[in-house]
Write a protein that holds these residues in place. Structure first.
Motif, PDB file in Angstrom:
ATOM      1  N   UNK A  38       8.114 -30.818 -26.554  1.00 16.77           N
ATOM      2  CA  UNK A  38       7.268 -31.421 -27.584  1.00 16.77           C
ATOM      3  C   UNK A  38       5.886 -31.770 -27.050  1.00 16.77           C
ATOM      4  N   UNK A  39       5.808 -32.231 -25.821  1.00 16.62           N
ATOM      5  CA  UNK A  39       4.515 -32.589 -25.253  1.00 16.62           C
ATOM      6  C   UNK A  39       3.639 -31.363 -25.030  1.00 16.62           C
ATOM      7  N   UNK A  40       4.246 -30.194 -24.854  1.00 18.04           N
ATOM      8  CA  UNK A  40       3.472 -28.965 -24.723  1.00 18.04           C
ATOM      9  C   UNK A  40       2.935 -28.494 -26.071  1.00 18.04           C
ATOM     10  N   UNK A  41       3.562 -28.919 -27.163  1.00 12.96           N
ATOM     11  CA  UNK A  41       3.049 -28.572 -28.491  1.00 12.96           C
ATOM     12  C   UNK A  41       1.651 -29.161 -28.691  1.00 12.96           C
ATOM     13  N   UNK A  42       1.413 -30.341 -28.138  1.00  9.69           N
ATOM     14  CA  UNK A  42       0.080 -30.951 -28.243  1.00  9.69           C
ATOM     15  C   UNK A  42      -0.946 -30.113 -27.480  1.00  9.69           C
ATOM     16  N   UNK A 120       0.921 -33.421 -21.023  1.00 11.38           N
ATOM     17  CA  UNK A 120       0.830 -34.502 -20.037  1.00 11.38           C
ATOM     18  C   UNK A 120       2.048 -34.538 -19.107  1.00 11.38           C
ATOM     19  N   UNK A 121       3.181 -34.004 -19.565  1.00  5.20           N
ATOM     20  CA  UNK A 121       4.417 -33.970 -18.774  1.00  5.20           C
ATOM     21  C   UNK A 121       5.407 -33.118 -19.534  1.00  5.20           C
ATOM     22  N   UNK A 122       6.513 -32.778 -18.883  1.00  6.32           N
ATOM     23  CA  UNK A 122       7.597 -32.104 -19.601  1.00  6.32           C
ATOM     24  C   UNK A 122       8.554 -33.175 -20.119  1.00  6.32           C
ATOM     25  N   UNK A 123       9.260 -32.863 -21.187  1.00  4.79           N
ATOM     26  CA  UNK A 123      10.161 -33.862 -21.753  1.00  4.79           C
ATOM     27  C   UNK A 123      11.515 -33.905 -21.041  1.00  4.79           C
ATOM     28  N   UNK A 124      11.735 -33.014 -20.074  1.00  3.74           N
ATOM     29  CA  UNK A 124      12.987 -33.107 -19.315  1.00  3.74           C
ATOM     30  C   UNK A 124      12.748 -33.784 -17.961  1.00  3.74           C
ATOM     31  N   UNK A 125      11.843 -33.249 -17.153  1.00  5.44           N
ATOM     32  CA  UNK A 125      11.575 -33.843 -15.842  1.00  5.44           C
ATOM     33  C   UNK A 125      10.655 -35.057 -15.913  1.00  5.44           C
ATOM     34  N   UNK A 126       9.720 -35.052 -16.870  1.00  4.16           N
ATOM     35  CA  UNK A 126       8.743 -36.138 -17.098  1.00  4.16           C
ATOM     36  C   UNK A 126       7.973 -36.540 -15.838  1.00  4.16           C
ATOM     37  N   UNK A 176      -8.850 -27.171 -15.306  1.00  2.86           N
ATOM     38  CA  UNK A 176      -7.524 -27.485 -15.843  1.00  2.86           C
ATOM     39  C   UNK A 176      -7.606 -28.838 -16.526  1.00  2.86           C
ATOM     40  N   UNK A 177      -7.078 -28.939 -17.748  1.00  4.95           N
ATOM     41  CA  UNK A 177      -7.005 -30.224 -18.437  1.00  4.95           C
ATOM     42  C   UNK A 177      -5.565 -30.460 -18.880  1.00  4.95           C
ATOM     43  N   UNK A 178      -5.232 -31.727 -19.083  1.00  2.00           N
ATOM     44  CA  UNK A 178      -3.960 -32.059 -19.726  1.00  2.00           C
ATOM     45  C   UNK A 178      -4.253 -33.028 -20.864  1.00  2.00           C
TER      46      UNK A 178
END
Length: 261
Positions: A38-42, A120-126, A176-178
């Motif tokens: 979900x965070x990658x959708x942003x 900003x992060x992955x939703x599994x490893x965070x 690179x941006x997040x």
């Protein structure tokens, strides 16, 4: 010139599923459904907005993972990305964040880029470290945790919000941006977008295509590892405080006993 935007995305286990470790203490991805983080959708959304504001731009989504990871790419393509790259190799099993950044950096360089947009992060490893690792490996500036991002005249600018203040940041391209989950709601794929995604190109690369050795990644090349894991204990029954005139006192004693007050 075409503004080349690359968005690394991750195929993660569904957080609502019953997630657990496999026998080798890596995430058991076959026992639970997966989806685009979900965070990658942003990140995909912000890349698409930058692309739409540019005179000429192209958005490539990139993932590293097993065959099912293509589902994450299809979701991003249906949102509006132009093309996709899937890095798949049996030797990638068990790769940690450092190894993933190595593979992603090689793939980003092979694809060609001006701007990399990450979640900003992955939703599994965070962990939230991959954007910085990726920027270091690519040798380009990083501008992370942005609530707003824009590109103009070879410069990427953005706003990072903190607890007490906001910062305005900028960097020259390539960079690179997040982006955070406050950067704007990700669009839903339309029926037209879903149909169009089926015709968009998806390239498949392995480690050999990236001039990488299997010993650099996977469990053998990981800098971090899970040594031991135990199932989460079942939730115990709660404590019920009946109010028969002393309920407030009993509740205060309970909270004090648990060191909540």
């Amino acid at each position: 010139m075409t503004l080349r935007i690359v968005v690394p995305v991750k195929f993660v286990p569904d957080a609502t599923g019953d997630r657990h470790f496999a026998e080798d203490l890596t995430t058991d991805r076959e026992a639970v459904d997966g989806l685009l983080s979900e965070l990658d959708e942003y990140a995909v959304e912000q890349a698409l907005q930058i692309s739409e504001a540019a005179d000429d731009a192209e958005v490539t989504v990139l993932t590293v993972g097993p065959e099912d990871a293509r589902d994450a790419l299809r979701k991003a393509l249906s949102m509006g990305a132009d093309k996709a790259v899937h890095v798949e190799d049996d030797d990638l099993h068990g790769t940690d964040a450092l190894g993933t950044s190595l593979v992603l950096a090689a793939a980003v360089e092979k694809a060609g880029f001006d701007l990399v947009v990450c979640g900003m992060a992955s939703t599994d490893g965070t962990m939230g470290v991959l954007p910085a690792l990726l920027a270091e490996r690519l040798g380009v500036p990083q501008v992370t945790l942005l609530s707003e991002v824009a590109v103009e005249g070879g410069t990427v600018t953005g706003r990072r919000d903190g607890d007490t203040a906001s910062e305005q940041l900028e960097a020259s391209l390539p960079a690179v941006v997040s982006v955070t989950d406050q950067s704007g709601e990700a669009r839903y794929p339309s029926f037209k977008g879903i149909i169009a995604a089926k015709k968009k190109p998806v390239e498949s690369w392995d480690l050999e295509d990236l001039d990488l050795d299997g010993e650099q990644v996977g469990l053998a090349g990981a800098w971090t590892a899970v040594d031991e894991a135990a199932a989460r204990p079942a939730r115990s029954a709660g404590t019920i405080v009946k109010d028969e005139g002393e309920g407030g006192k009993q509740l205060a004693e309970f909270l004090a006993g648990q060191k909540f007050i």
